[in-house]
Write an enzyme that holds these catalytic residues in place. Sequence first.
Site, PDB file in Angstrom:
ATOM      1  N   CYS A  86       0.856  -1.195   0.000  1.00 15.09           N
ATOM      2  CA  CYS A  86       0.000   0.000   0.000  1.00 15.09           C
ATOM      3  C   CYS A  86       0.889   1.242   0.000  1.00 15.09           C
ATOM      4  O   CYS A  86       0.613   2.242  -0.659  1.00 15.09           O
ATOM      5  CB  CYS A  86      -0.883   0.047   1.238  1.00 15.09           C
ATOM      6  SG  CYS A  86      -1.842  -1.435   1.577  1.00 15.09           S
ATOM      7  N   HIS A 138       1.109   5.251  -1.308  1.00 16.82           N
ATOM      8  CA  HIS A 138       0.361   6.060  -0.328  1.00 16.82           C
ATOM      9  C   HIS A 138       1.142   6.407   0.923  1.00 16.82           C
ATOM     10  O   HIS A 138       0.551   6.529   2.001  1.00 16.82           O
ATOM     11  CB  HIS A 138      -0.931   5.343   0.043  1.00 16.82           C
ATOM     12  CG  HIS A 138      -1.920   5.252  -1.084  1.00 16.82           C
ATOM     13  ND1 HIS A 138      -2.522   6.362  -1.636  1.00 16.82           N
ATOM     14  CD2 HIS A 138      -2.384   4.190  -1.786  1.00 16.82           C
ATOM     15  CE1 HIS A 138      -3.330   5.982  -2.614  1.00 16.82           C
ATOM     16  NE2 HIS A 138      -3.263   4.667  -2.732  1.00 16.82           N
ATOM     17  N   ARG A 179     -12.896  -0.858  -2.147  1.00 15.03           N
ATOM     18  CA  ARG A 179     -11.688  -0.046  -2.374  1.00 15.03           C
ATOM     19  C   ARG A 179     -10.432  -0.872  -2.067  1.00 15.03           C
ATOM     20  O   ARG A 179      -9.471  -0.898  -2.834  1.00 15.03           O
ATOM     21  CB  ARG A 179     -11.766   1.222  -1.521  1.00 15.03           C
ATOM     22  CG  ARG A 179     -10.577   2.154  -1.530  1.00 15.03           C
ATOM     23  CD  ARG A 179     -10.234   2.728  -2.892  1.00 15.03           C
ATOM     24  NE  ARG A 179      -9.546   1.774  -3.738  1.00 15.03           N
ATOM     25  CZ  ARG A 179      -9.267   1.937  -5.024  1.00 15.03           C
ATOM     26  NH1 ARG A 179      -9.630   3.030  -5.655  1.00 15.03           N
ATOM     27  NH2 ARG A 179      -8.642   1.021  -5.719  1.00 15.03           N
ATOM     28  N   CYS A 183      -7.569  -2.281  -4.689  1.00 12.64           N
ATOM     29  CA  CYS A 183      -6.165  -1.883  -4.525  1.00 12.64           C
ATOM     30  C   CYS A 183      -5.270  -3.115  -4.595  1.00 12.64           C
ATOM     31  O   CYS A 183      -4.245  -3.108  -5.274  1.00 12.64           O
ATOM     32  CB  CYS A 183      -5.960  -1.181  -3.184  1.00 12.64           C
ATOM     33  SG  CYS A 183      -6.361   0.577  -3.218  1.00 12.64           S
TER      34      CYS A 183
END
Lengths: 274, 207
Positions: free
Chosen positions: A183, A187, A231, A235
Amino acid sequence: MSISMFMSEYKCVAVAMVMVASVFDASAQSSAVDEIARYRAQLQDGNPAELWEARGEDLWKQKRGPKNVSLEGCNIGKGAGVVKGAYAQLPRYFADADRVMDLETRLVHCMVTLQGFSYADATRRVFGSGSNRSDLEALTAWITSESKGVVMNVALNHDKEKEAYNLGEKMFFFRGGPHDFACSTCHAESGKRIRLQDLPNLTEKKGAQLGYTTWPAYRVSQGELRTFQWRLNDCFRQQRFPELVFGSEISIALTTFLANNANGAAFNAPAIKR
Amino acid sequence: MSILKLAFASVFVCALVAAGCATVSDKTVTQQDLKTIKASFKENGQAKLDRLDQDEAQRLCSIAPSVTIAKADAARVEKMNLESIKYPADGKLMGDWQQGERIAQTGVGKQYSDNPATPSGGNCYACHQMSKAEISFGTIGPSLYNYGKLRGTSVEMQRYTYGRIYNPQAYSACSNMPRFGHNDILTEQQLKDVTALLLDPKSPVNQ
């Protein structure tokens, strides 16, 4: 939807701008970015998420399932049947299930324990597609809309809530798959983009608040309302991981990590996104 | 604060850190965590559960960007990855930049939603500025505009560039960039084509 697909959407806007500003310079790009901002602003005029919200409210109140009862006896954190502001405090620990749950897993829990659905039936369609609508997405749309404007306040009081947060943080930085993505690849730094898409830095307060409080969202490009479970699922698809299991421990852990990081901001969804 | 006090304080902090490490830090992924992770995913098409089995580089690099990997670990990651680079048997490192541009624009490949028979893309523009014409580029990686114009096309530069795409972690431990050759994302011919996109004087990257 793949990264490449969402790039091409932006490229349509971008290409149009290049035709106007035929000379490449920083201004061509900044005007493309302005154009995208204008497109986003126009989207705010009306949000089809309202259709999901209306259906969700009906589904909450209707007597359904083998036991023919409504979900109004469901406790999503603030007492049986209390919907207002509940989402801004989720995920949380529920003693009756002895686990931390997000809204979607809690709804499934109630569909099983109150309405008598089998787990398989309650989770048969967690993400809708065209005419195959998802009841869970509709319920989530309505219940989250009842927290609009409520300040996020996800507590880490119970040991299992703390464990979920810690596991979520570890998963956020967990690299895997053929592309070595985590992730955090996209991010964990501020001011970065993929193509022209700005990426929120979910490790700092401002980014986490911006990212988390705008889901669920109606996705214009898909014509669907998408939940936070979706979501995360999508991802991981783009991270080239195997498929995230709906309601799995990791999905709850990551949601706990991100929701807690967003504490202090007003919840602002269902939103509308490209 | 006197220097002596400062020294004492840092010794104390070090001792605390060491104690934390001995009892497994909060951020360490444990065997139990790995079990939980595996139980939270299911295989779908080409994406099997073994994609969650980390190699040493992935394990050591599962850290926040603000955390610096230990020097010795970084050196080990780079050595291990450098040894993995396989150069083409025919000795040719530069392919067709036009094909390279297509590869740079394409992001498909290796997702469970992708057809495994379709060649993967490199998706370079997702993270890098490359040519003048493409204004829709990302900023996770540095700009590569004029990459070859600034560096020339010597054999050494060709080998470095090919190697850097094949396995970026041979040169920079924990790089965000995928190891395109090492992990069989791009074929040898595709790696040559992307090398040409970066280095060929006729490539839009160098205009």
